[in-house]
Design an enzyme around this catalytic site. Sequence first.
Site, PDB file in Angstrom:
ATOM      1  N   GLU A  68      10.233  -9.777  66.626  1.00 23.46           N
ATOM      2  CA  GLU A  68      10.921  -8.407  66.401  1.00 23.46           C
ATOM      3  C   GLU A  68      11.894  -8.317  64.958  1.00 23.46           C
ATOM      4  OE1 GLU A  68      14.256  -7.294  69.014  1.00 23.46           O
ATOM      5  OE2 GLU A  68      12.945  -5.318  68.788  1.00 23.46           O
ATOM      6  N   CYS A  92      12.878  -8.856  71.565  1.00 27.73           N
ATOM      7  CA  CYS A  92      12.546  -9.836  70.364  1.00 27.73           C
ATOM      8  C   CYS A  92      10.924 -10.077  70.195  1.00 27.73           C
ATOM      9  CB  CYS A  92      13.373 -10.962  70.553  1.00 27.73           C
ATOM     10  SG  CYS A  92      15.221 -10.840  70.837  1.00 27.73           S
ATOM     11  N   ARG A 132      23.934 -10.973  61.338  1.00 26.00           N
ATOM     12  CA  ARG A 132      22.722 -11.127  60.824  1.00 26.00           C
ATOM     13  C   ARG A 132      22.397  -9.866  59.993  1.00 26.00           C
ATOM     14  NH1 ARG A 132      19.466 -14.492  63.898  1.00 26.00           N
ATOM     15  NH2 ARG A 132      20.906 -16.168  64.574  1.00 26.00           N
ATOM     16  N   HIS A 158      22.695  -9.537  68.615  1.00 21.37           N
ATOM     17  CA  HIS A 158      22.180  -8.301  68.109  1.00 21.37           C
ATOM     18  C   HIS A 158      22.568  -6.709  68.733  1.00 21.37           C
ATOM     19  CE1 HIS A 158      18.534 -10.952  66.489  1.00 21.37           C
ATOM     20  NE2 HIS A 158      19.268 -10.547  65.388  1.00 21.37           N
TER      21      HIS A 158
END
Length: 262
Positions: free
Chosen positions: A64, A256, A129, A159
């Site tokens: 992902e 993910c 990130r 995330h």
Amino acid sequence: MIAITRGISDALGACELTHLERVPMDPARARAQHDQYTAALRSVGYEVIALPASDEFPDCVFVEDAAVAFPEIAVMTRPGAASRRGELAVVEASLSKHRSLARIADPGTLDGGDVLVLGPNVYVGLSSRSNADGVQQLSEILAPFDYAVHGIEVKGCLHLKSAATAIDATRALVNPAWLDTSLLRGIECIEVDPTEPDAANLVALPGARSDGRPLPGTVLHAAAYPKTGARLRALGLNVLEVPADELAKAEGALSCCSVLLH
Ligand code: GLY
């Protein structure tokens, strides 16, 4: 409906970790769990394109993060962790058969795990990130298709999609400790059980079918979080539970592990 997945590296134990302590990881056990994940996708009608694992890229199963697919276009990301940037080539070769592609370029960084699509609004986690330049580039790429892109702060997790995932275009499963849910405009937020802070990651399967019939409201959710799973069932959702605790040690969750094409 297509799901792009990728196998689990023998080097999984050397994965990136940001918020977790490293503990021993068992790639064979992770593979067995991942097999159940892909079986669940197939069981509701997805064609699974399983890309090969690479020993060079410990995190490669988390496909992902390499690409974000919309009906109109797919965006190759530029992962915030330099060790992960080489994962993109194999994903790009596969995805280019199904979508025209755009790319995030230096100095932008973007992990797909930070991209949360809720109808015409695309929220991007400003995390360790993904950066503001990545958000701006994504906004420009998506502008012709009438998506509005919004950067949103996340704290305490890797995330944005550790903190919130879309049940559908108007509802999200959230951990309110990790993001300000008032920033999700017009969205009904369903909270995880407070004893299950890592439970906000699900995979909504809007294309799910059984015997050719639609299965509305079908989601994949991790078996380790049964109290939150019960909250989802109470909403009338069709919850497919899959084990994912071995991959959770690598700081990866269910979303993910696939790029879904609808
Ligand atoms: N291990 C998942 C990541 O850090 O990207």
